[in-house]
Each structure stands twice: as structure tokens, then as C-alpha cells.
Design a protein around this motif. Structure first.
Motif, PDB file in Angstrom:
ATOM      1  N   SER A 149      -6.727   3.337  -6.389  1.00 21.52           N
ATOM      2  CA  SER A 149      -5.665   2.387  -6.012  1.00 21.52           C
ATOM      3  C   SER A 149      -6.165   1.417  -4.954  1.00 21.52           C
ATOM      4  O   SER A 149      -7.229   1.601  -4.360  1.00 21.52           O
ATOM      5  CB  SER A 149      -4.440   3.147  -5.502  1.00 21.52           C
ATOM      6  OG  SER A 149      -4.784   3.926  -4.363  1.00 21.52           O
ATOM      7  N   GLU A 150      -5.367   0.393  -4.709  1.00 26.30           N
ATOM      8  CA  GLU A 150      -5.780  -0.651  -3.762  1.00 26.30           C
ATOM      9  C   GLU A 150      -6.014  -0.101  -2.362  1.00 26.30           C
ATOM     10  O   GLU A 150      -6.915  -0.546  -1.658  1.00 26.30           O
ATOM     11  CB  GLU A 150      -4.729  -1.767  -3.722  1.00 26.30           C
ATOM     12  CG  GLU A 150      -4.574  -2.541  -5.023  1.00 26.30           C
ATOM     13  CD  GLU A 150      -5.880  -3.183  -5.457  1.00 26.30           C
ATOM     14  OE1 GLU A 150      -6.511  -3.868  -4.625  1.00 26.30           O
ATOM     15  OE2 GLU A 150      -6.285  -2.986  -6.613  1.00 26.30           O
ATOM     16  N   TYR A 196       0.811  -1.213   0.000  1.00 23.34           N
ATOM     17  CA  TYR A 196       0.000   0.000   0.000  1.00 23.34           C
ATOM     18  C   TYR A 196       0.849   1.271   0.000  1.00 23.34           C
ATOM     19  O   TYR A 196       0.352   2.352  -0.350  1.00 23.34           O
ATOM     20  CB  TYR A 196      -0.938   0.017   1.206  1.00 23.34           C
ATOM     21  CG  TYR A 196      -1.970  -1.076   1.203  1.00 23.34           C
ATOM     22  CD1 TYR A 196      -2.724  -1.342   0.061  1.00 23.34           C
ATOM     23  CD2 TYR A 196      -2.200  -1.856   2.329  1.00 23.34           C
ATOM     24  CE1 TYR A 196      -3.677  -2.357   0.054  1.00 23.34           C
ATOM     25  CE2 TYR A 196      -3.148  -2.859   2.336  1.00 23.34           C
ATOM     26  CZ  TYR A 196      -3.878  -3.114   1.193  1.00 23.34           C
ATOM     27  OH  TYR A 196      -4.821  -4.112   1.188  1.00 23.34           O
ATOM     28  N   ASP A 226       0.856   3.328  -3.153  1.00 23.70           N
ATOM     29  CA  ASP A 226      -0.396   3.938  -3.620  1.00 23.70           C
ATOM     30  C   ASP A 226      -0.516   5.411  -3.262  1.00 23.70           C
ATOM     31  O   ASP A 226      -1.588   6.018  -3.413  1.00 23.70           O
ATOM     32  CB  ASP A 226      -1.600   3.177  -3.053  1.00 23.70           C
ATOM     33  CG  ASP A 226      -1.725   1.786  -3.646  1.00 23.70           C
ATOM     34  OD1 ASP A 226      -1.135   1.548  -4.710  1.00 23.70           O
ATOM     35  OD2 ASP A 226      -2.413   0.942  -3.045  1.00 23.70           O
ATOM     36  N   LYS A 283      -3.428   7.795  -4.743  1.00 19.43           N
ATOM     37  CA  LYS A 283      -3.858   7.612  -6.130  1.00 19.43           C
ATOM     38  C   LYS A 283      -5.318   7.172  -6.168  1.00 19.43           C
ATOM     39  O   LYS A 283      -5.682   6.151  -5.557  1.00 19.43           O
ATOM     40  CB  LYS A 283      -2.990   6.553  -6.809  1.00 19.43           C
ATOM     41  CG  LYS A 283      -1.502   6.884  -6.848  1.00 19.43           C
ATOM     42  CD  LYS A 283      -0.703   5.706  -7.382  1.00 19.43           C
ATOM     43  CE  LYS A 283       0.784   5.977  -7.299  1.00 19.43           C
ATOM     44  NZ  LYS A 283       1.580   4.792  -7.749  1.00 19.43           N
TER      45      LYS A 283
END
Length: 465
Positions: free
Chosen positions: A333-334, A302, A305, A330
Motif C-alpha cells: 500500500s501507499e 494513509y 492502508d 496492507k
């Protein structure tokens, strides 16, 4: 005892069902004794539990006692104090044209209950549902998490000392053992874990029409308005986020702060992290560790991100990830979609509450929403405009340790409620016993029906049934 001997488990189910059947809606002394044994199990081996939690998660003793043993002891004592009242049958009656009827509703145990526990609070989340199940008169088969081996081993060792198999039995093993257990026909299943695994448990239970209680997770948003950005709020948020190294299903997952307050919040949070854990949290005796290598690498990803504002250091050897503030996240993102379950805190600015509500309402319903504000209108707007399992105002975490709070989620964050009286209700079912004294009877009740029966029924239905 590591086992996949399902014949043994089915034998245990039978004796647990028999005991629960014998208790029925009575047996207060038996239930209280089981709760007292659970209390002894915790108090007489406190140092061993603290050591096991230190081995599994690096938990400092104060944190381990407060979030695991202390919470359980409070829950046991609350159940002991109120169980007699919870067991009291409810009697209701009515006077009808045909006589007097009476309904007595009592709470009966389901029978043999399967509890599947997670690794993040391996003692508390293993035994919290057990408290409700025992108070309800059930027998329990408990499967602790294999990812917290020290705690699992201690449960397996100590439970047989305090409980016969007909009351509580521990099965150790990996995910294959858990899967094999869910294929059996239980009377009730309690699961704590991810939504993905919870779905599989739900599907397995559905094949037997077995009732379930699912405690899952989600991305708990923590929303501050301009009045909420202050030292007291930041201190609570930092504690709640980095407790257990962020491995809490009710941790503040993502911070939403007014854009003009972003810099102020970040500096306050940075200072608070240093006040809690020093400039190098890896050296702090009060900061935990990630449970295992797979979770370590998942959380570490993470970091890509967004931009690291503070923290970001890590050690694979020690399963250490520093308390980290992530900015410029972002979109899509995840880290914006997954439950982080680690010490990474995304901080996202917003321009209007309306835009923020619209964004959050596109996400799955979280287990909890945290709001920090001194403005009544802001709190009411967010409370009405967002869904969640619970809603906490100017506090984090504390609602989950209050026995008056029925704890649970909605949708992907969970199904059902427990803690306190809600636990007793979750692990029992209301059984109604109906009786009626009808010295007169109604001639129009039975066939063949007269031509006037329908007309009379319309006029007198409230006095007939």
C-alpha cells in the motif's frame, strides 16, 4: 518581495560573485560579521519568529525554539568559534631529485548560491544552509517556502534590515518562481524537499554544470528488538514521530517490532501519546498542525492502508490529524512506499532480522535508520546489513542537531552533507597553489627522450613526481 524579475536576480548574482571573488580565501572578519548579523536577526526578533511558526504550523513556543531558533543559534556560534581554523590553508611539501615542491590548499567560495527552502521547518531549513554559505564567503539568494507564508514574509521583511543584497537576498513566490530561479546559472544550488522536486532541480543545475547539495527524504525505519521495547525507547520514539505533527524528514517513519512484542509496544505507545498530549490532542497546546489542505488530505489517505489501533481523529477545518497508530498494514500500500510526513505511525511486526533486512534493502536508501536495542550483536548486524545516510542507536532526531555530524542522505534521500564543518566544506572548493624550487632540473624530463629514460622513470618515479 514577490518577483519573477530575473534581470534583477542576475544583477544580484553579479554583485555577490564580485564580493566572493574579493574575499577569496580570506576575509575572516567579513564572514564573522555576516554570521553575527544572522544571529542578531534571530535573537532580536525571537517573539516574531515564534508567532510566525505558530501561524504556519501551529508550533508551540518550546518546540519552535528548540527545533528552529535554538538549533540555528548553536550552529552560528559553532561556526563563529571554528571558522578561523577552517580557513587556515594547508601547506605540504616534498623533496625531489629535481628540487623541492610546495602545495598550499585554500578554501574559496563558489560565488552566488541559491537556497531553496521547504515548509516543514521553514526557518531552520532556510537559514541552516545560509550559515554554511556565509561562513564560506558566498552571497546567497534565498527562496523560502510559499506554504509557510508567515515565516516567508518575516524573512523577506527582516533580511534587508540586516544584510545588503551582495550578502543575502530573499525572493518570495510560488513554485513557478522557484523553477525560474533554477533556470539561471548559479555557482551552487542547495535544495531541501522531496526527491521528485530534487530531481528537477538537479536536472536544471546540470544544464549549467552547477554543483548541488540535495537534502531529500525517505522512509526512516525504526527497528526494535526484544530488548528495545521499553518505556524509555517508546518515549523517545513518540516524541520524534509526533514532533511538528510528524512533518519531519528525519522522523521515525515506520516501526518494526518483534511479533511477540507487538502488543506490549502498542500499549506503551498509546499510553505515551496520552501522557504527552492528553486524551484529546486537539486540545493540547503542545501539538502542531498540518501545513496546508493538500498535505492534510494526502496524509489522511494513509488511514485506509491499515487498521487504526489508536487515534485516527481529524478536523479538516483545523488541519488536525491525531497521533495515530496503524496496524495490519496492507502489503504494497501507499503507506508502505511513501514518506508519510504526518502523524501516522505504522507498526509492523517481524519474525527475524534476516527477513526484515531483506525487506528494507528492497526499499530506497533512507535518510536515517533508528535502532533500539541493548544488544551489541543486533546493532552491528543492522549497521552492517543496511544502508542509510546516518544510523542512530537508542535515540531519534538528535543526530541532526549535532554540529559534529555531517548531515545528509544517499541516493533518493540526498546528495552531499552539511552542518558544522561539513557546511563550510560544502559551500567552498579547495584551490591548490603549486610551486617548485628546481635548481637542478632533470635533463630526461623533456623531449627528445633518451633510450634510458623509461627505465630510469620506472626506478625513480617516487622521487621525480
Amino acid at each position: 518581495m514577490v518577483t519573477n524579475n530575473l534581470d534583477l536576480i542576475e544583477d544580484i548574482q553579479k554583485i555577490q560573485r564580485q564580493r566572493s571573488c574579493e574575499l577569496g580565501c580570506t576575509g575572516l572578519d567579513h564572514r564573522l560579521y555576516a554570521l553575527s548579523q544572522l544571529k542578531r536577526l534571530l535573537e532580536e526578533h525571537e517573539s516574531e519568529w515564534l508567532l510566525a511558526l505558530k501561524k504556519d504550523l501551529g508550533k508551540p513556543a518550546v518546540e519552535a525554539y528548540a527545533s528552529e531558533l535554538g538549533v540555528l543559534l548553536n550552529e552560528i556560534e559553532y561556526a563563529e568559534k571554528n571558522l578561523a581554523d577552517w580557513l587556515k590553508p594547508l601547506s605540504q611539501g616534498r623533496f625531489l631529485l629535481s628540487g623541492k615542491d610546495k602545495v598550499v590548499t585554500s578554501y574559496y567560495p563558489y560565488g552566488s548560491v541559491l537556497v531553496l527552502a521547504p515548509w516543514n521547518y521553514p526557518l531552520q531549513l532556510a537559514l541552516m544552509p545560509v550559515i554554511g554559505a556565509l561562513a564560506g564567503g558566498n552571497g546567497v539568494v534565498l527562496k523560502p517556502s510559499e506554504f509557510a507564508p508567515a515565516t516567508s514574509k518575516l524573512l523577506s521583511k527582516l533580511v534587508p534590515v540586516y544584510f545588503p543584497k551582495k550578502v543575502l537576498y530573499v525572493v518570495e513566490g510560488d513554485s513557478k518562481v522557484a523553477e525560474s530561479l533554477t533556470r539561471l546559472q548559479w555557482d551552487f544550488i542547495f535544495f531541501t524537499g522531496s526527491p521528485e522536486t530534487g530531481t528537477k532541480v538537479y536536472e536544471a543545475a546540470a544544464s549549467h554544470l552547477t554543483p548541488v547539495l540535495l537534502e531529500l527524504g525517505g522512509k526512516n525505519p525504526c527497528i526494535l528488538d526484544e530488548s528495545g521495547v521499553n518505556d524509555a525507547a517508546v518515549k523517545k520514539i513518540a516524541w520524534g514521530k509526533f514532533l511538528n505533527a510528524g512533518q519531519s524528514c528525519i522522523a521515525p517513519d515506520t516501526i518494526y517490532v518483534p511479533r511477540e512484542q507487538l502488543g506490549s509496544f502498542l500499549e506503551k505507545m498509546k499510553s505515551q501519546i496520552q501522557a504527552f498530549y492528553g486524551v484529546d490532542p486537539q486540545l493540547s497546546p503542545d501539538y502542531g498542525r498540518i501545513i496546508h489542505a493538500e498535505q492534510f488530505h494526502k496524509v489522511l489517505r494513509y488511514l485506509d492502508d491499515g487498521k487504526i489501533y489508536y487515534g485516527g481523529e481529524y478536523s479538516e477545518e483545523n488541519r488536525y490529524i491525531a497521533p495515530t497508530l496503524l496496524v495490519d498494514v496492507k502489503p504494497g500500500s501507499e503507506v508502505t512506499k511513501d514518506e508519510i510526513f504526518g502523524p501516522i505511525l505504522p507498526v509492523i511486526p517481524y519474525d527475524s532480522l534476516d527477513d526484515l533486512k531483506a525487506e528494507l534493502n528492497r526499499l530506497p536508501i533512507p535518510l536515517c535508520i533508528y535502532v533500539f536495542s541493548s544488544k551489541k550483536e543486533t546493532i552491528e548486524e543492522l549497521q552492517k546489513g543496511l544502508e542509510s545516510g546516518s544510523f542512530s542507536i537508542n535515540e531519534v532526531i538528535m543526530h541532526a542537531v549535532n554540529p559534529f555530524v555531517a548531515f545528509g542522505g544517499k541516493g533518493k534521500s540526498g546528495l552531499g552533507r552539511y552542518h558544522g564543518e561539513a557546511s563550510f566544506q560544502a559551500f567552498t572548493y579547495p584551490r591548490a597553489v603549486y610551486s617548485k624550487k628546481a635548481p637542478l632540473g632533470l635533463s630526461k624530463q623533456f623531449p627528445p627522450y633518451s633510450k634510458s629514460a623509461l627505465q630510469a622513470l620506472r626506478k625513480l618515479r617516487k622521487k621525480i613526481f
